[in-house]
Design an enzyme around this catalytic site. Structure first.
Site, PDB file in Angstrom:
ATOM      1  N   SER A  13       7.016 -12.159  -8.316  1.00 51.70           N
ATOM      2  CA  SER A  13       6.946 -10.710  -8.100  1.00 51.70           C
ATOM      3  C   SER A  13       6.795  -9.996  -9.442  1.00 51.70           C
ATOM      4  CB  SER A  13       8.213 -10.224  -7.394  1.00 51.70           C
ATOM      5  OG  SER A  13       8.280  -8.818  -7.499  1.00 51.70           O
ATOM      6  N   HIS A  38       2.893 -11.447  -6.176  1.00 50.05           N
ATOM      7  CA  HIS A  38       3.506 -10.526  -5.220  1.00 50.05           C
ATOM      8  C   HIS A  38       3.587  -9.143  -5.872  1.00 50.05           C
ATOM      9  CE1 HIS A  38       6.145  -9.664  -1.743  1.00 50.05           C
ATOM     10  NE2 HIS A  38       6.883  -8.963  -2.585  1.00 50.05           N
ATOM     11  N   ASP A  40       4.868  -5.345  -5.349  1.00 48.89           N
ATOM     12  CA  ASP A  40       5.779  -4.498  -4.576  1.00 48.89           C
ATOM     13  C   ASP A  40       5.369  -3.042  -4.696  1.00 48.89           C
ATOM     14  OD1 ASP A  40       7.820  -6.327  -3.511  1.00 48.89           O
ATOM     15  OD2 ASP A  40       8.157  -6.782  -5.625  1.00 48.89           O
ATOM     16  N   MET A  42       6.156   0.662  -3.787  1.00 44.52           N
ATOM     17  CA  MET A  42       7.282   1.500  -3.354  1.00 44.52           C
ATOM     18  C   MET A  42       6.914   2.964  -3.524  1.00 44.52           C
ATOM     19  SD  MET A  42      10.442  -0.559  -5.051  1.00 44.52           S
ATOM     20  CE  MET A  42      10.510  -2.357  -5.026  1.00 44.52           C
ATOM     21  N   HIS A  71       3.050  -6.072  -0.832  1.00 49.12           N
ATOM     22  CA  HIS A  71       4.201  -5.779   0.026  1.00 49.12           C
ATOM     23  C   HIS A  71       4.409  -4.266   0.028  1.00 49.12           C
ATOM     24  CE1 HIS A  71       8.889  -6.385   0.510  1.00 49.12           C
ATOM     25  NE2 HIS A  71       8.339  -5.791   1.557  1.00 49.12           N
ATOM     26  N   MET A  73       6.280  -1.196   0.761  1.00 54.01           N
ATOM     27  CA  MET A  73       7.576  -0.596   1.115  1.00 54.01           C
ATOM     28  C   MET A  73       7.370   0.915   1.071  1.00 54.01           C
ATOM     29  SD  MET A  73       9.954  -3.228  -1.003  1.00 54.01           S
ATOM     30  CE  MET A  73       8.546  -3.723  -1.968  1.00 54.01           C
ATOM     31  N   MET A 141      13.376 -10.121   4.326  1.00 54.41           N
ATOM     32  CA  MET A 141      13.970  -9.598   3.088  1.00 54.41           C
ATOM     33  C   MET A 141      15.396 -10.111   2.998  1.00 54.41           C
ATOM     34  SD  MET A 141      11.807  -7.403   1.461  1.00 54.41           S
ATOM     35  CE  MET A 141      13.058  -7.102   0.261  1.00 54.41           C
ATOM     36  N   ASP A 179      11.879 -13.002   0.520  1.00 54.24           N
ATOM     37  CA  ASP A 179      11.762 -12.072  -0.604  1.00 54.24           C
ATOM     38  C   ASP A 179      13.124 -11.481  -0.949  1.00 54.24           C
ATOM     39  OD1 ASP A 179      10.869 -10.321  -2.513  1.00 54.24           O
ATOM     40  OD2 ASP A 179       9.764  -9.029  -1.126  1.00 54.24           O
TER      41      ASP A 179
HETATM   42  C1  DX5 Z   1      12.519  -5.978  -3.598  1.00 51.45           C
HETATM   43  C2  DX5 Z   1      11.164  -6.589  -3.708  1.00 51.45           C
HETATM   44  C3  DX5 Z   1      11.136  -7.980  -4.216  1.00 51.45           C
HETATM   45  C4  DX5 Z   1      11.700  -8.166  -5.604  1.00 51.45           C
HETATM   46  C5  DX5 Z   1      12.221  -9.564  -5.687  1.00 51.45           C
HETATM   47  O1  DX5 Z   1      12.420  -4.787  -2.924  1.00 51.45           O
HETATM   48  O2  DX5 Z   1      10.520  -6.590  -2.456  1.00 51.45           O
HETATM   49  O3  DX5 Z   1       9.817  -8.533  -4.153  1.00 51.45           O
HETATM   50  O4  DX5 Z   1      10.757  -7.968  -6.627  1.00 51.45           O
HETATM   51  O5  DX5 Z   1      12.848  -9.710  -6.908  1.00 51.45           O
HETATM   52  P1  DX5 Z   1      14.008 -10.765  -7.131  1.00 51.45           P
HETATM   53  O6  DX5 Z   1      13.408 -12.124  -6.956  1.00 51.45           O
HETATM   54  O7  DX5 Z   1      14.424 -10.484  -8.555  1.00 51.45           O
HETATM   55  O8  DX5 Z   1      15.072 -10.475  -6.126  1.00 51.45           O
HETATM   56 ZN    ZN Z   2       8.583  -7.734  -2.285  1.00 55.59          ZN
END
Ligand code: DX5
Ligand code: ZN
Length: 221
Positions: A13, A38, A40, A42, A71, A73, A141, A179
């Site tokens: 990620s 990956h 993220d 947000m 991903h 969010m 998650m 994740d």
């Molecule tokens: C959290 C993200 C994850 C995050 C995982 O909201 O969706 O992808 O980056 O990071 P680690 O492996 O550090 O928990």
């Molecule tokens: Zn993620």
């Protein structure tokens, strides 16, 4: 020590990488054996944090051959997913808790993009069962979405097991992606998964190759 017969797909990620050296970080995980990246996304509404837009996905697609695992969010995935598809995402996951129109799952798939449904820790795994025909993978998650470096929620292990049982019962090829808080210690809960996302454990290690290799091969150390 218990060994898996198949290897996990490992998607680091980028949330945890050194963003001031993004291209170098991407090259380093590529060389270290990552299977995908990956990303993220947000929006400050669905989660209390802001990160990347579609332009980052587009720029990444110019510098790496690795599949880009986006991903979302975000509170309005119906409005936003297409710009990530156009930017070059190979897979797009949207949150069950945010969706109002589930037809986007097959719209994503119809474009040849891998379609994923993500669930937060408090959402039951049974919630995704009605949509299995329309998706390629499920993200369970294992931390509350929003931040990297959090502690793995151990009660997630039961969700993973019951999802695997249901997928086996239906003889479907839908994959399980995990994740949040994935590291060499929490691997013990993840035997039934197919794809592991890991941010902090890989990018805060001093050797990306050994961190990725440990995640790929070993269940218990
Ligand atoms: C959290 C993200 C994850 C995050 C995982 O909201 O969706 O992808 O980056 O990071 P680690 O492996 O550090 O928990
Ligand atoms: Zn993620």
């Amino acid at each position: 020590m218990q060994k898996r017969t198949k290897s996990f797909i490992i998607n680091p990620s980028l949330l945890s990488c050194d963003l001031s050296n993004l291209k170098t970080e991407v090259k380093k995980v590529e060389e270290a054996g990552a299977d995908g990246l990956h990303i993220d996304v947000m929006d400050g509404h669905f989660v209390p944090n802001l990160t990347f837009g579609p332009w980052i996905v587009k720029d990444l697609s110019q510098i790496t051959h690795l599949p880009l695992d986006v991903h979302l969010m975000v509170a309005n995935p119906e409005v936003q997913w297409e710009s990530f598809a156009q930017a070059g995402a190979h897979s797009i996951s949207v949150h069950y808790e945010a969706l109002k129109d589930f037809s986007i799952l097959s719209n994503i798939k119809n474009l040849g993009i891998s379609s994923g449904l993500a669930i937060k820790p408090k959402t039951s795994v049974e919630s995704v069962f009605p949509y299995l025909e329309h998706i390629d993978f499920i993200i369970i998650m294992t931390v509350e979405p929003g931040f990297s470096g959090q502690k793995f929620i151990e009660s997630s292990a039961l969700k993973i097991k019951s999802l695997r049982q249901e997928l086996d019962r239906r003889k479907t090829s839908v994959k399980i992606e995990i994740d949040g808080g994935v590291n060499n210690q929490t691997l013990q809960w993840l035997n039934e998964a197919d794809i592991l996302v890991s941010g902090h454990y890989i990018f805060k290690s001093n050797n990306y190759r050994s961190a990725i290799s440990r995640l790929k091969g070993v269940v218990n150390e």
